[in-house]
Design a protein around this motif. Structure first.
Motif: not given
Lengths: 187, 1043
Positions: A8-12
């Motif tokens: 999720l962090v990477e997607r953000i």
């Protein structure tokens, strides 16, 4: 990616707006419980959640939270406390969070002297102080002043009397004040 | 260290500490774990109980409190020890326990269980061991045994549950998995309904007693009572679903849970009613009983019922109208309106209140949210939502009319139809109900209620506060605003403990900051009275009645203004010192009391006059002179000179070095030019220049503000033109600057506003006058304007009315070229006889000029999907056809029809009042990728604009405006959005401002709105041609003039 939070962090970081939806889906209950515990108002809590998500979006990058849940929880707590400050003047009946913050604020004698404090440094100092405490005492403190739980709720949560919790908190506050003074902070 | 540093630092403690506390919990706090433990406990309990039974009966007993087991009861036999009327769940032969839990550890043996009034035992029984039921004696707690208590006289099933209880306690039913409904004489519960034993919490709960306790000193059943119970977590959704609470209380609980969004169970929620924010409940049984009555397309929103009567409110099917509240008598089968009139069929009762003297004589509920009745149905308490109604006294008529800012509680006498008291409360104070104990007192437009003891409730427009003490007086005006820049408003003087204290009526906060300022014992009221402390006497403050009371431009100071020896003098009402004002200093706009009118007051350029000006943000019409007179009277002035000075605005001016005459310039404290008025009316004709006020203050650095300014400017243009009754010439350089810099759509709106109004100048037949004010022909007028751009603009201004049928035809052919068509037609008319080639050349130039208004990058281009029109009736018909519900009014009548019949509001609408420019593609007004405007919200906003502002303006700009409204309404604490804007102040802080509200915006909020703008308009607020650029250029231009 094995770790869903890392994903999720990477997607953000890649500015994938749908990631926020996933974050919300995953942690809204957690964040709402924090915000609602502080604000005692579901609608306000939901708005805090939105604020926190937006703050999350703005903070990644540069931040790279190792623990997304706690990071988001902090953002939510900050948003809720901020909102609480704005709204508490209009409230006739203060929430338990107001009392919680006031207790903490009581450690600071005067508000008039503004100092450029390093919040991070102070937080680390407090964290170190808390780690040195007995576990229950530490838990009481964090529940009371981070989650802004009512004393009654803490007592119920840990199966002890309110008096015990209140006394423990009082003791911890005193110790914290002493610790901070020893570290050179002016209270 | 600052306090907030410590708070923030605690907020930033290490993650591991937060996680540790998050997960920490005593097992009992975790429902799942608790249940699991409970199951184990029950099993253990079962074992403890079963073993003896097995040993004694040689029959194993399978006892379980497990979640899914359905345990058949022995039979339908009525056991003496259980009482004679054990209720249905038992008689049905089975009792379903989904979970049974105990407070105590599973390791603890049975004797540790605390069962104060009832005990659950599990065992099996055999017929041979069963005593004769007729000889059974109610077991005491000590002699209960599985065998004794489970004698059924038959062979029990393998899985059986025995329930036993103490003396004088009768089990009536199982309520879900946790509660057992009991009947007991203990502790005064003999006459109570809803006595439950909570197995999990090991205690007895009596709903009746709890509610009775909540109602002590409060004769009304209000949802606050049950809400309090819920907030104390006495009753949760599970218990509610389990049927632990029944009857009216069940409905009330259900309503609260649903209204709070805590649960979606239940079947009584009315979406339409919920749209009104009504905590509605519909009792299925009551609805069934009332089903035989035919109501016209309404939802019945019921608030509590009992066997013989219920109270309900009828809401229109669309949820937009509340027809009224009624009491229905099931026995008499009659409806009684709340005002006491018995009706055959309810009819529309939508209306408000009327007052005679100090008493309300008739009542109609506009939007009732909560209605409760006392036990005898003689009084009804209605809660009006905070947004729905509050009453404000009409200065002219003395009647009260609703405003939209507070919540009220009304107490009606159902037998007489009178309202014995009115009380209000702010939204945050719903749980702090205090009821009036005496009749209302009106003073200075404030309604005061004694509410027990020395408690006073002060209801006032804008909110309500409770102030304890002996009410003395309400002070108005003359109060220095607080540091936040908010107006001081009304102050209540209250005697508390022998001391006089002051509180702001706005929020009930002590008015401490101003007390010192008034230590000289002078409080000013209505500009010319001093209020002395502590004797509270009043006396004249000034020998001469002030000509006006006006706020400073920043709203923090209030001045009494006098004309003295040809000069204007102003006195700071807070300090009573003369204000050092310079000519051109501006006062804050003051709301006139009309929603759409703002009044500004200025010191005239030569310092000799107070200039009263005003602008209107919507198209309410009334004559300027009338308005000025009304304002003059409102301010309590007796000076004809003042009135004249207001009217003589047009003749007061500076003459600049270059001969340009301006009425005044407004400068800020640092002498920066903030506004200029370039005269109007007579001067306009005489000088041949257009006069209009350009507020150039520090705020309009963003598009929406600028847009609104343009709109306001248009209004002002029209107003002045109306006064003159003649045509105006535009000052070429000013308008050129506008055109060069302004957003083309704002310009279009400006022109549209002009063209579509029924201002006199538009209807004046395009009468032209020359610079001397003499009538001239159109050709002569055209030739008088050398600059061709200005000529184009002039054409715009004059506009042209195209016959409707031609318009439609041309529109179909040419899409959005309507304005060009107008120009073309106009040109052809005024240049009749002109050479055709020359005409084509001119037209081509005109079109190119017009089309420059559409930048290439603009996402909103003229297209066949967008029809801009001021062909009103057909436009509306077209819109109504394509989007049928967009103009549907509350009664289902088409908007057009209602419009034509003058049904909308008090004012009879003229079709020509309306301008519509509406994207007809899908009717959903998708303004940008970032903002899908909720249609419901938009409809609401449109309806709001329609009804409250007296006009319809559904065009792209309006849609954006409404979008802002929707967005900003979350930030700005006001319900009034006559205008709004957002931007940065001189310190770079973001803000949103609307009439009656101001909010600081975070940078993120600010950027989000900007992004909306950019996305919807392709608009870059900092680029050349932007509003910011325009503003600066105009400031520069005007400043150069002054230099």
């Amino acid at each position: 990616m094995a770790n869903p939070d890392a994903e999720l962090v990477e997607r953000i970081r890649n500015r994938d707006e749908t990631a926020l939806e996933d974050v919300k889906r995953r942690y809204s209950a957690y964040c709402l419980s924090i915000a609602n515990g502080i604000l005692q108002n579901l609608q306000d809590a939901e708005e805090c959640l939105s604020d926190a998500l937006f703050a999350l979006w703005k903070s990644i990058p540069p931040h790279d939270p190792a623990d997304l849940k706690t990071f988001l929880g902090k953002l939510t707590r900050n948003a809720a406390v901020s909102r609480l400050r704005k709204t508490q003047a209009q409230r006739r009946v203060p929430t338990s969070a107001v009392f919680s913050l006031e207790e903490l604020e009581s450690l600071v004698g005067s508000d008039s002297v503004e100092e450029a404090l390093s919040e991070k440094e102070l937080s680390e100092c407090i964290s170190g102080f808390l780690r040195a405490l007995p576990k229950m005492q530490r838990l009481f403190f964090v529940r009371r002043y981070w989650y802004c739980d009512a004393v009654k709720d803490i007592a119920e949560r840990f199966g002890c009397s309110e008096g015990k919790v209140a006394m423990s908190l009082k003791r911890t506050r005193d110790e914290l004040a002493e610790t901070l003074k020893n570290r050179g902070y002016h209270l | 260290m600052r306090k907030e540093d410590l708070i923030n630092a605690v907020g930033g403690i290490s993650d591991d500490l937060i996680r540790e506390a998050d997960g920490s919990r005593r097992p009992s706090g975790n429902r799942k774990k608790w249940i699991a433990l409970a199951v184990a406990a029950v099993i253990l309990l079962s074992a403890v109980m079963i073993v003896p039974a097995v040993l004694s009966r040689e029959r194993p007993s399978d006892i379980s409190g497990n979640a899914s087991e359905e345990v058949p009861l022995p039979s339908n036999t009525v056991y003496d020890e259980f009482g004679a009327d054990i209720m249905a769940p038992w008689k049905d032969g089975s009792l379903k326990f989904t979970s049974v839990s105990y407070r105590h550890s599973s390791a603890e043996p049975l004797p540790a269980l605390k069962l104060p009034s009832a005990r659950l035992l599990s065992a099996s029984a055999s017929s041979e061991d069963a005593p004769d039921p007729s000889n059974a004696v109610a077991p005491s707690e000590s002699d209960i045994s599985p065998a004794d208590s489970m004698d059924t006289g038959r062979e029990p099933a393998a899985e059986e549950v025995t329930v036993s209880m103490a003396d004088n306690i009768r089990i009536e039913a199982a309520a879900g998995t946790r509660f057992i409904r009991i009947k007991t004489e203990e502790k005064g519960h003999a006459n109570c309904d809803g006595v439950y034993y909570d197995v999990q919490e090991d205690k007895t709960i009596c709903i009746s007693c709890m509610i009775r306790d909540r109602m002590k000193g409060n004769p009304y059943y209000t949802d606050a009572c049950v809400r309090a119970l819920i907030e104390e977590c006495v009753i949760g959704p599970e218990e509610l679903a389990a049927g632990m609470v029944d009857g009216v209380y069940h409905d009330a609980y259900l309503a609260i849970y649903e209204s709070e969004g805590l649960s979606d169970f239940g079947n009584g929620k009315s979406p339409s009613a919920s749209a009104l924010g009504i905590k509605d409940i519909i009792s299925p049984s009551a609805r069934q009983r009332m089903a035989k009555y035919k109501f016209p397309a309404v939802s019945i929103v019921e608030y509590g019922s009992r066997p013989d009567k219920c109270v309900f409110t009828l809401v229109s099917a669309g949820g937009q109208a509340v027809y009224g509240s009624f009491v229905y008598d099931f026995i008499e089968e009659s409806f009684t309106k709340i005002d006491g009139e018995t009706l055959g069929v309810p009819r529309c009762l939508n209306g408000f209140f009327s007052w005679v003297g100090d008493e309300m004589t008739s009542v109609q509920l506009p939007l009732a949210s909560g209605v409760a009745v006392d036990a005898n149905y003689t009084e009804l308490v209605a809660t009006i939502p905070y947004y729905a109604s509050f009453m404000e006294e009409d200065q002219e008529t003395g009647l009260f009319s609703p405003v939209y800012e507070a919540s009220n509680i009304f107490v009606f006498d159902l037998t007489s139809g009178t309202c014995s008291a009115v009380f209000g409360l702010s939204r945050e104070m719903k749980d702090d109900l205090r009821y009036p104990t005496g009749p209302a007192i009106r003073q200075n437009g404030v309604i005061c209620f004694p509410a027990g003891g020395h408690l006073n409730g002060y209801a006032f427009p804008g909110g309500l506060c409770y102030i304890e003490g002996e009410f003395l007086a309400v002070l108005t005006d003359g109060v220095r605003a607080d540091e936040a820049g908010e107006s001081g408003g009304r102050i209540a003087a209250v005697k508390q403990d022998g001391n006089v204290r002051f509180f702001r009526l706005r929020d009930g906060a002590p008015a401490e900051t101003d007390v010192d300022a008034f230590s000289a014992s002078r409080w000013v009221k209505d500009g010319n009275e001093a209020f002395h402390l502590p004797d509270l006497k009043r006396e004249k403050l000034f020998e001469k009645t002030p000509d006006a009371i006006a706020s400073s431009a920043d709203g923090r100071f209030l001045y009494a203004c006098f004309k003295d020896d040809g000069r204007v003098e102003c006195v700071d009402l807070a300090t009573l010192e003369r204000a050092d004002l310079e000519p051109g200093d501006a006062f804050l706009s003051q709301t006139s009391g009309q929603d759409d009118v703002n009044v500004a007051m200025y010191v005239s350029g030569d310092g000799t006059h107070l200039l009263l000006s005003y602008f209107r943000t919507r198209a309410l019409r009334f004559r300027k002179q009338d308005f000025l007179k009304a304002e003059y009277e409102r301010y309590g002035s007796n000076s004809d000179d003042f009135l004249k000075s207001g009217l003589s605005l047009a003749s007061q001016y500076y003459e600049l070095d270059d001969g340009t005459k301006v009425s005044f310039a407004v400068r800020d404290s640092e002498n920066r030019l903030t506004a200029a008025c370039i005269l109007c009316a007579d001067d306009m004709i005489r000088l041949g220049k257009l006069n209009f006020l350009i507020p150039l203050d520090s705020r309009p650095d963003d598009y929406p503000t600028w847009q609104m300014i343009l709109a306001d400017t248009a209004e002002k243009l029209c107003e002045y033109a109306e006064v003159s009754g003649n045509v105006a010439y535009i000052r070429a350089d000013a308008m050129k600057a506008l055109l060069n810099g302004a957003d083309p759509y704002a310009v279009r709106k400006l022109f549209s506003d002009l063209n579509t109004s029924n201002y006199r100048w538009f209807d004046a037949g395009n009468e032209f006058r020359n610079l001397s004010g003499e009538p001239v022909t159109p050709a002569e007028a055209r030739s008088a304007v050398a600059d061709e751009t200005a000529r184009v603009l002039m054409l715009y201004f004059f506009g042209y009315t195209v016959p409707e049928d031609e318009f439609l035809e041309e529109s179909r052919k040419n899409g959005d070229q309507f304005n060009v068509l107008c120009l073309e037609r106009y040109y052809r008319e005024v240049n009749e006889g002109l050479d055709e080639d020359e005409m084509r050349r001119l037209l081509g130039k005109l079109k190119s000029e017009v089309l420059k208004c559409y930048p290439e990058e603009s996402p909103v281009k003229p297209s066949k999907n967008t029809v801009y029109a001021y062909n009103h009736s057909q436009m509306f018909e077209e819109i109504s056809r394509r989007v049928p519900d967009i103009f549907e009014d509350v009664t289902g009548t088409s908007y057009l029809q209602a419009l034509s019949e003058g049904k909308l509001g008090n004012r009879k609408y003229n079709r020509n009042d309306f301008f519509a420019s509406f994207p007809l593609g899908n009717g959903s007004m998708n303004l940008s990728p970032h903002l899908q405007v909720n249609k419901e919200a938009l409809d609401e906003a449109v309806a709001d604009a329609r009804f409250r502002k007296g006009t319809v303006a559904v065009n792209t700009e309006c849609a954006v405006y409404l979008s802002f409204r929707i967005i900003l309404s979350h930030w700005v604490p006001t319900e009034k959005f006559t205008y709004l804007s957002f931007g940065r102040d001189e310190n770079g802080n973001c803000f949103a401002v609307a009439e009656g509200g101001y909010a600081e915006l975070t940078e993120e909020q600010y950027q989000s709105v900007l992004s909306l703008l950019r996305a919807s308009r392709g608009y870059d607020p900092v680029a050349e041609g932007s509003a910011e650029w325009l503003r600066e250029s105009i400031v520069r231009e005007i400043a150069e003039e002054f230099e």
